[in-house]
Write a protein that holds these residues in place. Sequence first.
Motif, mmCIF file in Angstrom:
data_model
loop_
_atom_site.group_PDB
_atom_site.id
_atom_site.type_symbol
_atom_site.label_atom_id
_atom_site.label_comp_id
_atom_site.label_asym_id
_atom_site.label_seq_id
_atom_site.Cartn_x
_atom_site.Cartn_y
_atom_site.Cartn_z
ATOM 1 N N GLU A 483 -9.371 55.401 4.142
ATOM 2 C CA GLU A 483 -8.905 56.665 3.555
ATOM 3 C C GLU A 483 -9.062 56.655 2.038
ATOM 4 N N VAL A 484 -8.937 55.453 1.475
ATOM 5 C CA VAL A 484 -9.155 55.365 0.034
ATOM 6 C C VAL A 484 -10.636 55.490 -0.270
ATOM 7 N N GLU A 485 -11.435 54.849 0.557
ATOM 8 C CA GLU A 485 -12.879 54.962 0.353
ATOM 9 C C GLU A 485 -13.282 56.437 0.385
ATOM 10 N N ALA A 486 -12.708 57.174 1.329
ATOM 11 C CA ALA A 486 -13.051 58.594 1.437
ATOM 12 C C ALA A 486 -12.686 59.334 0.153
ATOM 13 N N THR A 487 -11.512 59.032 -0.366
ATOM 14 C CA THR A 487 -11.063 59.713 -1.585
ATOM 15 C C THR A 487 -11.968 59.376 -2.766
ATOM 16 N N VAL A 488 -12.326 58.107 -2.860
ATOM 17 C CA VAL A 488 -13.215 57.697 -3.944
ATOM 18 C C VAL A 488 -14.578 58.371 -3.800
ATOM 19 N N ARG A 489 -15.064 58.419 -2.564
ATOM 20 C CA ARG A 489 -16.362 59.066 -2.316
ATOM 21 C C ARG A 489 -16.330 60.528 -2.761
ATOM 22 N N LEU A 490 -15.264 61.227 -2.401
ATOM 23 C CA LEU A 490 -15.186 62.644 -2.749
ATOM 24 C C LEU A 490 -15.192 62.827 -4.263
ATOM 25 N N SER A 491 -14.473 61.930 -4.944
ATOM 26 C CA SER A 491 -14.398 62.062 -6.388
ATOM 27 C C SER A 491 -15.762 61.822 -7.042
ATOM 28 N N ILE A 492 -16.445 60.791 -6.587
ATOM 29 C CA ILE A 492 -17.771 60.523 -7.153
ATOM 30 C C ILE A 492 -18.726 61.659 -6.784
ATOM 31 N N GLY A 493 -18.588 62.145 -5.558
ATOM 32 C CA GLY A 493 -19.447 63.238 -5.101
ATOM 33 C C GLY A 493 -19.282 64.471 -5.981
ATOM 34 N N LYS A 494 -18.025 64.769 -6.310
ATOM 35 C CA LYS A 494 -17.745 65.925 -7.152
ATOM 36 C C LYS A 494 -18.412 65.755 -8.519
ATOM 37 N N THR A 495 -18.264 64.522 -9.062
ATOM 38 C CA THR A 495 -18.866 64.251 -10.365
ATOM 39 C C THR A 495 -20.382 64.448 -10.301
ATOM 40 N N LEU A 496 -20.997 63.910 -9.254
ATOM 41 C CA LEU A 496 -22.452 64.059 -9.110
ATOM 42 C C LEU A 496 -22.830 65.529 -8.976
ATOM 43 N N GLY A 497 -22.027 66.282 -8.228
ATOM 44 C CA GLY A 497 -22.300 67.699 -8.055
ATOM 45 C C GLY A 497 -22.271 68.428 -9.374
ATOM 46 N N GLN A 498 -21.279 68.118 -10.187
ATOM 47 C CA GLN A 498 -21.180 68.773 -11.488
ATOM 48 C C GLN A 498 -22.361 68.415 -12.383
ATOM 49 N N LEU A 499 -22.967 67.261 -12.097
ATOM 50 C CA LEU A 499 -24.128 66.830 -12.881
ATOM 51 C C LEU A 499 -25.421 67.321 -12.250
ATOM 52 N N SER A 500 -25.296 68.239 -11.278
ATOM 53 C CA SER A 500 -26.450 68.809 -10.576
ATOM 54 C C SER A 500 -27.212 67.777 -9.762
ATOM 55 N N GLU A 501 -26.575 66.643 -9.460
ATOM 56 C CA GLU A 501 -27.219 65.650 -8.610
ATOM 57 C C GLU A 501 -26.880 65.959 -7.162
ATOM 58 N N GLY A 502 -27.463 67.080 -6.673
ATOM 59 C CA GLY A 502 -27.050 67.590 -5.373
ATOM 60 C C GLY A 502 -27.262 66.630 -4.219
ATOM 61 N N GLU A 503 -28.432 66.043 -4.147
ATOM 62 C CA GLU A 503 -28.726 65.199 -2.989
ATOM 63 C C GLU A 503 -27.820 63.989 -2.934
ATOM 64 N N ALA A 504 -27.642 63.348 -4.102
ATOM 65 C CA ALA A 504 -26.759 62.183 -4.154
ATOM 66 C C ALA A 504 -25.343 62.580 -3.794
ATOM 67 N N ALA A 505 -24.947 63.765 -4.246
ATOM 68 C CA ALA A 505 -23.594 64.235 -3.943
ATOM 69 C C ALA A 505 -23.422 64.422 -2.442
ATOM 70 N N VAL A 506 -24.422 65.025 -1.813
ATOM 71 C CA VAL A 506 -24.351 65.225 -0.365
ATOM 72 C C VAL A 506 -24.249 63.880 0.349
ATOM 73 N N LYS A 507 -25.069 62.954 -0.095
ATOM 74 C CA LYS A 507 -25.146 61.652 0.573
ATOM 75 C C LYS A 507 -23.793 60.931 0.529
ATOM 76 N N ILE A 508 -23.117 61.000 -0.599
ATOM 77 C CA ILE A 508 -21.864 60.260 -0.716
ATOM 78 C C ILE A 508 -20.689 61.039 -0.113
ATOM 79 N N THR A 509 -20.814 62.356 -0.029
ATOM 80 C CA THR A 509 -19.692 63.165 0.451
ATOM 81 C C THR A 509 -19.646 63.255 1.969
ATOM 82 N N GLU A 510 -20.826 63.308 2.595
ATOM 83 C CA GLU A 510 -20.858 63.491 4.054
ATOM 84 C C GLU A 510 -20.004 62.480 4.820
ATOM 85 N N PRO A 511 -20.108 61.165 4.529
ATOM 86 C CA PRO A 511 -19.277 60.212 5.295
ATOM 87 C C PRO A 511 -17.783 60.418 5.070
ATOM 88 N N ALA A 512 -17.413 60.864 3.874
ATOM 89 C CA ALA A 512 -15.991 61.070 3.590
ATOM 90 C C ALA A 512 -15.448 62.202 4.454
#
Lengths: 808, 180
Positions: A483-512
Motif C-alpha cells: 500500500e505504501v508502494e502504491a502511494t509512492v508510485r502515485l506520487s511519482i506518477g503525478k510528478t512525471l505527469g506534470q512534467l509531461s512525461e506521459g508514458e512514464a507516468a502511465v507505466k508507474i501509475t497503472e500498477p498502483a
Amino acid sequence: MDNKRHQQLHTLFEALIDLDPAERAARAQSLCPDDESLRHEAIELCRISDDTPLPMIDAPPPGMDELLNAEGPGEMIGPYRLVRHAGEGGFGVVWEAEQTEPIRRRVAIKLIKPGMDSRQVLRRFDDERQTLARLDHPGIARVLEAGATVRGHPYFLMDFIDGVPITDYCDEHRLPIAGRIRLFDQVCAAIEHAHQRGVIHRDIKASNVLVVDAETGPSVRVIDFGIARALDEHDEAPTRITRSGQFVGTPTSMSPEQLAGGFADTRSDVYALGVLLYELLTGESPFADAGVSRENPSSPSSRFTAARDRTETAAKARDCHPGEIGRSLRGELDWIVLRAIQHDPERRYPSVGEFAADLRRYLNNEPVLARPPSRIYLARKFIARNRAFVGSIAVSGAALVVASVVSVSFAISEAQQRRVAQDALTQADRENRIAQVTSEFMTEGLIAAARPDQLGRDVKMRDAARFAADRIDGYKGLEEAPEVEATVRLSIGKTLGQLSEGEAAVKITEPAYAFRRKTLGENDPETLAALIDLGASYRVAGMRAEALDAYQRAEQGYEMLYGPDDARTLTTVRRIGGIQMDLAQDAMAEKSLLRAIDGLAKLGPEYASDLYLARKTLQSLYSNMGRNEEAETLANELVMQAPALFGEGSLQQASLEGMLGNLALTAGRSKEAAEHFTNAIAIRLAKVGPDNGGLIEFLGNRAYAYNSLGRLDEAYADTVEAVRIADKAFGPESLESLLGCNNALYFGTRVGKFEEAERFGLRAWKNAPGTRLPQQQVGANLVDLYQAWEKADPGKGHVEQAAPYGGG
Amino acid sequence: MVDEEGWSSDRLLELLYDELRELAAARLRRLPPGSTLQPTALVHEAYMRLAGDDDAWSGRAHFFGAAARAMRNVLIDRARRRAAARYGGGRNRITLDTGMLGLPKQAEDETLLALDEALDRLTALNERQGQAVVLLYYGGLTQQQAAELLGVSTRTVERDWRFAKAWLQRELGPGASTGE
C-alpha cells in the motif's frame, strides 16, 4: 508453664543484675544448678541490660515526634481555626479550616511537614505571587496566601473545595470513556488558562484535580497551583532530592525531565496530563507496574487488555463491556495519550490546547493529529537525517519531489489509518517496517537521483523522477508494504505527469491503481483517487480514449459513493469535459462542463478554484468551436477572478491573457492582442524566468500581432527569442525549435536579415522530416528568402540556391 | 489535686487533655512538666478514641492507662497503614500518597511493629510487666505514676521495667534501633 518459667527467669535476673558481670556465672550456678538454659538466658539478659541506654526501648516510640509536632483541631493558624483533617500527602497534611474574622468562610490549609526551610519556601512563593494572582478561572482553586505556623512550618491557604479526586469521581459515577474525556477537557482548559498566564502547575495528578457537583453538572477544580515550585528547594540548585530524601512532586506522574532535575515547562504539564488521562481511561498509571520503561509505556488499550483480572471492574466503572473499552481505546485514543506522554518533550503536544483540540477531534470523529509514535519518530528522524542534503540539492524541484513523496507516505490517508487502527498492536511493528522501507527508498531511490555522483550536477527534476520510477519495480522491502508502494508510485506518477512525461507516468501509475482495485475494491475512495491519477497520466500520454474511460469510471464510482452533486463527482465531470474537448466531442464536452459549472457554483466559495477551472475549459471549448463572443466574455470574467483565486500575477492569469490575445487576434484587433501577449509574457517571465517553454507560444503569437501591425523588427525579435528558449527548454531538434526556426525564417526574410534567416531555415528544413512541421512549407519560405535576397543583393547567385527547395 | 466530686466526664477530658499532652511531651523532650507546648495530634487522637469509649470514667488512673493504650494503638495503626501502602495495598487511594513515603520510615515502622508483637508476648507471660511498658513507654508516665496506677510499689515497677526492657531488646535482636 511458660509464665512460671518467665517468673523464674525474672527472679534469677534480679539476683544477678546488680553483680559484677564476672561473678554472675558462679552465682547463677549456685542458685540454679539444674537448669543450664535458664542460667544462660538470665546472664544474657543481664548483659543486654548493662548496655544502657538500650537502643530501642530507652528512646521515644518512633513516629511520636512527628505526632507531637503536628497541629491539632481547634488550633489557630493565623486567623484560621483548624476544623477537620481533610487529607494527607507527601508534603504534609491538609486541613479544612474556618475563618471567622472579618468574614466567615471555609478554607483549606496545607501544612507542610517539618524539614523544609520555611523562609525559602515563602520566598519562592512570593516570587510567584504576582503571577498566581493573574489566575482567574472557574477550574482553578486559588492559593490565597502562604505563611508559617508558630512552630515555623510553612503553610498554604487555599479555596476549600468539597470535591473528590477526578479518578474516584469517574469511577463512582461510572462515567463512560467519552464522559471522562469531556471532564478531562475541563482540566485542560484550566491548565491552559494558567499556561497562558505563565504559570506551570508541575504536580498535576488525580489528587490535585477535584470534581464538585455543580448545578450545571460535574465541574473540575485544579488545586495546588504554585505550590510545587515553592516547595522545590532545588529550583535554583542542581539536584532534586530534598533533605528528607524525598522528591518534590509525584514520581509516577512527573515528567522525565523533572525527574532528571531539568526545568519544567508547559510540556511537563502536558506529560502529567497525559498520565492522568491514561489513568482515567485504563484505571492505572502507565508506570504503576515496576519495570515499565518510561521511554516505552504500553498503549492504554493494550494495558487495558493485558490487565485481565482488573478489566471487569474497570469496565464496570466505565459502564460498558471490557471488549468495548479495548476497542474504543485502540487506535486514535492510544496515539493521543502516547503522544502526550512521550519521553522527549519535543515529541509531545506542544501545548495543552493542542492536546485538548485533538481529544475534541476524537470525540467529533474527525481525524486526529496524533499518529502512531513510531511513524512520527521515523519520519522526523528521516527528515533530520537528510535535511542538510535535501537543502543542498542542485535542482530545487528534486527536493519538492522528495517532500511530496515523504508527505504522502507519512500522511497515509484517513481511510488507511482507520484500517491501521484496527490492530494497533501488531500494526505498530508493521508501521515501523513500512516507514523504514519508505525512508530507505527515498534515500536510495529519490535522493540518490539528485546526487551529483549519480546523475551529474545539473540534474533535472524530470531525471530524478524517472530515476525513481525506474527503481521502484522490485525495490527490495517495498513489496512488504504494497500500500505504501502504491502511494509512492502515485506520487511519482503525478510528478512525471506534470512534467509531461506521459508514458512514464502511465507505466508507474497503472500498477498502483491495479493494486488498490484488487485490495480495496473498485469503488473505494482511494481506488477512485488512483483512477483519477491514471486518467491524468493517460491524457498527458495522449491516450485520450483511455483517459476518458478512466474518468468516466471514476465519475460513476464517486456518484455512487457521494451522489451526483458532490465536489468529487463534479470535478471528475469537469475532467471528462476536458477530454471530450480534446476528442472534439464538442456537444458532449459542453454538456459535461455546464453540469460541472452549475453544480460547483452551488457548493460555495471553497470550490471557487474548481469552478474556475471548469469555466476556463469551457472558455477554451468555445474558442475552439469558433464561438468567439462567448469565449471572450468568459475570458474577460475569468481574468478578473484570477488574482483573487491564484494571487496577483499567477500563471493562470498569464494563460488567460494569452487566451484574450488569441481572441483579439482572431477578431482582427491586433494592437489589443499584442498588449495581452505582452502582459502574459511579463507575468510568466516574473514567475518562471526567461528560459521557460511556456513563453514560446506567447512570443510566437505576439510576433503575428506585430506582423499585422507592420512592426516587423519586433516580430522578428520575438521569434528569435522563441527559438532560443525552445532550444534550451526542449532541445534544438524539438518541434518547438523547428517551428520557431520556420517563423524566424519568415520574419528574417521580411526584415532583410537574410543570413540569419537562412541559418534558421536550413535547420528547420533539415530536421522537419518525421515531425509535424511540413517540410514543403519550410521550403516555400526558403524560396521566398532566396528570391528576396537576390532582389536585395542581385547577381550573387541567391536565386540558384532556391533550387533544392522547389524554387528556381 | 482535683476534687473528685466536681468531675463531669467532659471536665475530666478537658483537664486531662492538657495534662496528658504535657506529660507526653515531657516524656519525649526530657523536659520538666509545665513547659509550653501546643496541643498535639497524638493526644487528640487518643482523646477521640477515649471519648468514643463507653468505659466508665472512674478517675485519672483509668484515663492514663487508657490514654497510653490509645497512644500505642495510634502509633501502630499508622505504621501498619504505611506498610500496607508500601506493599501495594494502597493502590489508587489518595489520602495516603504512596509515592511520597520516604524509605527511612520503613525501618522505623518495622521496628515499631516488631516491638508491638514482642510486647504482646511479654504481656501474655506477665501481664503486669506488659502494662508497665505500655504506661512508661507509650504513655510517658513516670515510674511512680505507673506504680500508683498499677497498685504496686515503685520498686516493683522499677524491677519490672528493667527486666522487661532487657527482655524486649533481646526479642528485637541487637541491631534493632529506632535510629533516634
